[in-house]
Enzyme design. Structure first.
Site, PDB file in Angstrom:
ATOM      1  N   GLY A  47      15.250  12.252 -16.709  1.00 41.79           N
ATOM      2  CA  GLY A  47      15.304  13.573 -16.067  1.00 41.79           C
ATOM      3  C   GLY A  47      16.284  13.529 -14.907  1.00 41.79           C
ATOM      4  O   GLY A  47      15.987  13.939 -13.789  1.00 41.79           O
ATOM      5  N   TYR A 234      -1.833  26.400  -9.184  1.00 40.11           N
ATOM      6  CA  TYR A 234      -1.108  25.136  -9.342  1.00 40.11           C
ATOM      7  C   TYR A 234      -2.060  23.944  -9.455  1.00 40.11           C
ATOM      8  O   TYR A 234      -2.409  23.518 -10.539  1.00 40.11           O
ATOM      9  CB  TYR A 234      -0.045  24.924  -8.240  1.00 40.11           C
ATOM     10  CG  TYR A 234       0.906  23.824  -8.656  1.00 40.11           C
ATOM     11  CD1 TYR A 234       2.113  24.114  -9.289  1.00 40.11           C
ATOM     12  CD2 TYR A 234       0.540  22.481  -8.523  1.00 40.11           C
ATOM     13  CE1 TYR A 234       2.926  23.102  -9.765  1.00 40.11           C
ATOM     14  CE2 TYR A 234       1.353  21.462  -8.999  1.00 40.11           C
ATOM     15  CZ  TYR A 234       2.551  21.776  -9.610  1.00 40.11           C
ATOM     16  OH  TYR A 234       3.347  20.765 -10.084  1.00 40.11           O
TER      17      TYR A 234
HETATM   18  P1  NAD Z   1      14.260  20.055 -12.846  1.00 40.46           P
HETATM   19  O1  NAD Z   1      14.044  21.170 -13.793  1.00 40.46           O
HETATM   20  O2  NAD Z   1      15.294  20.193 -11.804  1.00 40.46           O
HETATM   21  O3  NAD Z   1      14.604  18.691 -13.655  1.00 40.46           O
HETATM   22  C1  NAD Z   1      14.076  18.405 -14.897  1.00 40.46           C
HETATM   23  C2  NAD Z   1      14.852  17.288 -15.558  1.00 40.46           C
HETATM   24  O4  NAD Z   1      14.212  16.966 -16.803  1.00 40.46           O
HETATM   25  C3  NAD Z   1      16.300  17.629 -15.916  1.00 40.46           C
HETATM   26  O5  NAD Z   1      17.108  16.488 -15.722  1.00 40.46           O
HETATM   27  C4  NAD Z   1      16.216  17.948 -17.413  1.00 40.46           C
HETATM   28  O6  NAD Z   1      17.427  17.732 -18.132  1.00 40.46           O
HETATM   29  C5  NAD Z   1      15.174  16.946 -17.830  1.00 40.46           C
HETATM   30  N1  NAD Z   1      14.485  17.271 -19.091  1.00 40.46           N
HETATM   31  C6  NAD Z   1      13.676  18.322 -19.369  1.00 40.46           C
HETATM   32  N2  NAD Z   1      13.202  18.218 -20.633  1.00 40.46           N
HETATM   33  C7  NAD Z   1      13.728  17.082 -21.155  1.00 40.46           C
HETATM   34  C8  NAD Z   1      13.625  16.417 -22.400  1.00 40.46           C
HETATM   35  N3  NAD Z   1      12.854  16.882 -23.390  1.00 40.46           N
HETATM   36  N4  NAD Z   1      14.329  15.278 -22.583  1.00 40.46           N
HETATM   37  C9  NAD Z   1      15.121  14.767 -21.605  1.00 40.46           C
HETATM   38  N5  NAD Z   1      15.230  15.348 -20.395  1.00 40.46           N
HETATM   39  C10 NAD Z   1      14.558  16.484 -20.180  1.00 40.46           C
HETATM   40  O7  NAD Z   1      12.829  19.742 -12.237  1.00 40.46           O
HETATM   41  P2  NAD Z   1      12.315  19.125 -10.855  1.00 40.46           P
HETATM   42  O8  NAD Z   1      11.781  20.226 -10.044  1.00 40.46           O
HETATM   43  O9  NAD Z   1      13.282  18.165 -10.286  1.00 40.46           O
HETATM   44  O10 NAD Z   1      11.042  18.350 -11.414  1.00 40.46           O
HETATM   45  C11 NAD Z   1      10.979  16.956 -11.600  1.00 40.46           C
HETATM   46  C12 NAD Z   1       9.570  16.479 -11.304  1.00 40.46           C
HETATM   47  O11 NAD Z   1       9.295  16.727  -9.916  1.00 40.46           O
HETATM   48  C13 NAD Z   1       8.473  17.213 -12.074  1.00 40.46           C
HETATM   49  O12 NAD Z   1       7.462  16.302 -12.425  1.00 40.46           O
HETATM   50  C14 NAD Z   1       7.937  18.201 -11.073  1.00 40.46           C
HETATM   51  O13 NAD Z   1       6.617  18.594 -11.308  1.00 40.46           O
HETATM   52  C15 NAD Z   1       8.045  17.373  -9.808  1.00 40.46           C
HETATM   53  N6  NAD Z   1       7.978  18.149  -8.551  1.00 40.46           N
HETATM   54  C16 NAD Z   1       8.697  19.283  -8.370  1.00 40.46           C
HETATM   55  C17 NAD Z   1       8.566  20.009  -7.180  1.00 40.46           C
HETATM   56  C18 NAD Z   1       9.347  21.277  -6.948  1.00 40.46           C
HETATM   57  O14 NAD Z   1       8.975  22.025  -6.048  1.00 40.46           O
HETATM   58  N7  NAD Z   1      10.397  21.530  -7.667  1.00 40.46           N
HETATM   59  C19 NAD Z   1       7.739  19.529  -6.159  1.00 40.46           C
HETATM   60  C20 NAD Z   1       7.044  18.343  -6.360  1.00 40.46           C
HETATM   61  C21 NAD Z   1       7.172  17.657  -7.569  1.00 40.46           C
HETATM   62 NA    NA Z   2      14.709  16.186 -12.048  1.00 44.05          NA
END
Ligand code: NAD
Ligand code: NA
Length: 395
Positions: A47, A234
């Site tokens: 990711g 959430y």
């Molecule tokens: P994002 O959407 O920016 O990133 C998601 C990543 O996953 C991307 O690189 C995408 O290409 C990849 N991805 C998605 N489906 C895929 C697949 N099937 N195969 C390969 N790659 C795939 O999301 P984010 O906000 O950075 O989230 C990342 C983690 O952080 C998650 O677990 C999320 O719950 C957690 N998180 C997010 C927040 C927030 O506020 N955004 C806060 C705390 C934790």
């Molecule tokens: Na990410």
């Protein structure tokens, strides 16, 4: 071509390569400005192309001179149709890494599949030999289970009765009340299957079985807790069940890594504007108010500030500070009592009319467009750009 934002609800259908390039460069410069971290050397980021995963890749490479392999699912460009932003981010990340003499290769495909795991392991065996840090940062609404072929869809539903609260359309600033019916056992199962820990464990088992994990390796997945204002939808909702499962998985991965003296962590991160979070009801309004309060207190952070701090102050220190449930907390400033109290006060008062003043809707909006390379300082959006950017180290 000239590329303009084309939004549909909480997604943007276009992305600007130059803006994405600038975002990557800005993040690299931030990490470099903080000095060296005695951190990881060979890193796999699952990711890796946007949000916290991209920030993890940048921090590893430019904070700790690490070789990185990034796995993601992004749309390549075609003539007259820009790529997805994570594609451009990865292309320019690699360009910068290669310029700095750092190893960086990428794999674009479904990380949930056996095929992509196999391909990644083959690449590690051939080139890096072993990995000392695995970042698990997937955010996806769907998962095809690699064994059964069954396709699961996650849902964002409360579990303790109908949820009614304010939400905002962050394009117009209009606040309205939404009501979401509670999910059932099936909804929980689907959401846990997509966003819980099973796939993280599958990755770690596959890597360990292939003998490509280094002695003393670490792995980190990202979670979220958040405030009382959002918990019904959430943390106490279907997605919260998936996060509970992810957090529990850290312990079973640590157990399985015993022989290697390895360790799995969950880091609880701050609420931020990403493609994943803009799709969650109520969260954008919460973030608009949170940004306002945190910026006023001078404690606002984006993904890169969060992850740089995670590496330098938590993961790569003599002792890793954890909470009662074994989690790393870099949401500590978001969760500060004074911050939460002020956000809750604003929440009671805020209306469509007062949001521009009480909240940081402008900051939310800017961050949203920035995700796609738009509204980035220093970019001339009237200029023709080449959309057909390739990722140099794409396997
Ligand atoms: P994002 O959407 O920016 O990133 C998601 C990543 O996953 C991307 O690189 C995408 O290409 C990849 N991805 C998605 N489906 C895929 C697949 N099937 N195969 C390969 N790659 C795939 O999301 P984010 O906000 O950075 O989230 C990342 C983690 O952080 C998650 O677990 C999320 O719950 C957690 N998180 C997010 C927040 C927030 O506020 N955004 C806060 C705390 C934790
Ligand atoms: Na990410």
């Amino acid at each position: 071509m000239i590329i303009e934002p084309r939004t549909r609800g909480f997604i943007c259908l276009t992305a600007h390569p130059k803006g994405c390039e600038q975002n990557v460069i800005d993040q690299i410069e931030y990490v470099q400005s903080k000095g060296n971290i005695d951190g990881p050397k060979k890193v796999l980021v699952i990711g890796a192309s946007t949000g916290f995963g991209l920030a993890s890749r940048i921090t590893s490479a430019f904070g700790s001179d690490a070789a990185t392999i990034g796995v993601f699912l992004e749309k390549p460009p075609s003539e007259g149709r820009p790529a997805s932003p994570g594609w451009y981010n990865s292309a320019y990340f690699e360009e910068q890494a290669h310029k700095a003499g750092l190893y960086a290769k990428s794999i674009n495909g479904d990380a949930f599949s056996h095929a992509i795991k196999d391909q990644t392991i083959k690449l590690i065996k051939e080139e890096l030999k072993e990995i000392d840090l695995v970042i698990y940062s997937l955010a996806s609404p769907v998962r095809t289970h690699p064994d059964s072929g069954e396709r699961f869809k996650s849902v964002l539903k409360p579990l303790e009765g109908t949820f009614r609260n304010n939400t905002v359309d962050f394009h117009t600033g209009k606040i309205s009340e939404i009501s979401i019916e509670p999910g059932n056992e099936e909804d929980i199962k689907n959401t846990v299957t997509v966003m819980g820990g099973e796939d993280w464990k599958m990755w770690m088992d596959a890597l360990q079985k292939a003998n490509v994990l280094a002695e003393g390796c670490k792995t980190v997945a990202y979670s979220y807790i958040g405030s009382e204002l959002t918990e019904a939808v959430y943390r106490k909702g279907t997605i919260g069940k998936a996060k509970d499962d992810l957090e529990a998985t850290a312990f079973s991965i640590t157990d399985s890594l015993e022989k290697l003296n390895g360790k799995a962590y969950v880091s609880v991160n701050k609420a931020l504007v990403t493609q994943a979070s803009s799709a969650i009801p109520v969260i954008p309004l919460y973030i608009s108010l949170l940004y306002k309060v945190m910026k006023e207190k001078n404690i606002h952070e984006g993904c890169i500030e969060q992850i740089q701090r995670l590496f330098s102050d938590r993961l790569y220190t003599s002792t890793t500070e954890i909470d009662d449930e074994g989690r790393i907390r870099i949401d500590d400033w978001e969760m500060r009592e004074d911050v939460q109290a002020e956000v809750a006060e604003l929440w009671k008062k805020v209306t469509t009319e007062t949001l521009p003043k009480l909240g940081d809707l402008e900051g939310y909006n800017k961050d949203f467009f920035n995700l796609f390379g738009f509204k980035v300082a220093g970019i001339d959006y009237d200029k023709e750009v080449n959309e057909m950017v390739q990722i140099p180290g794409l396997q």
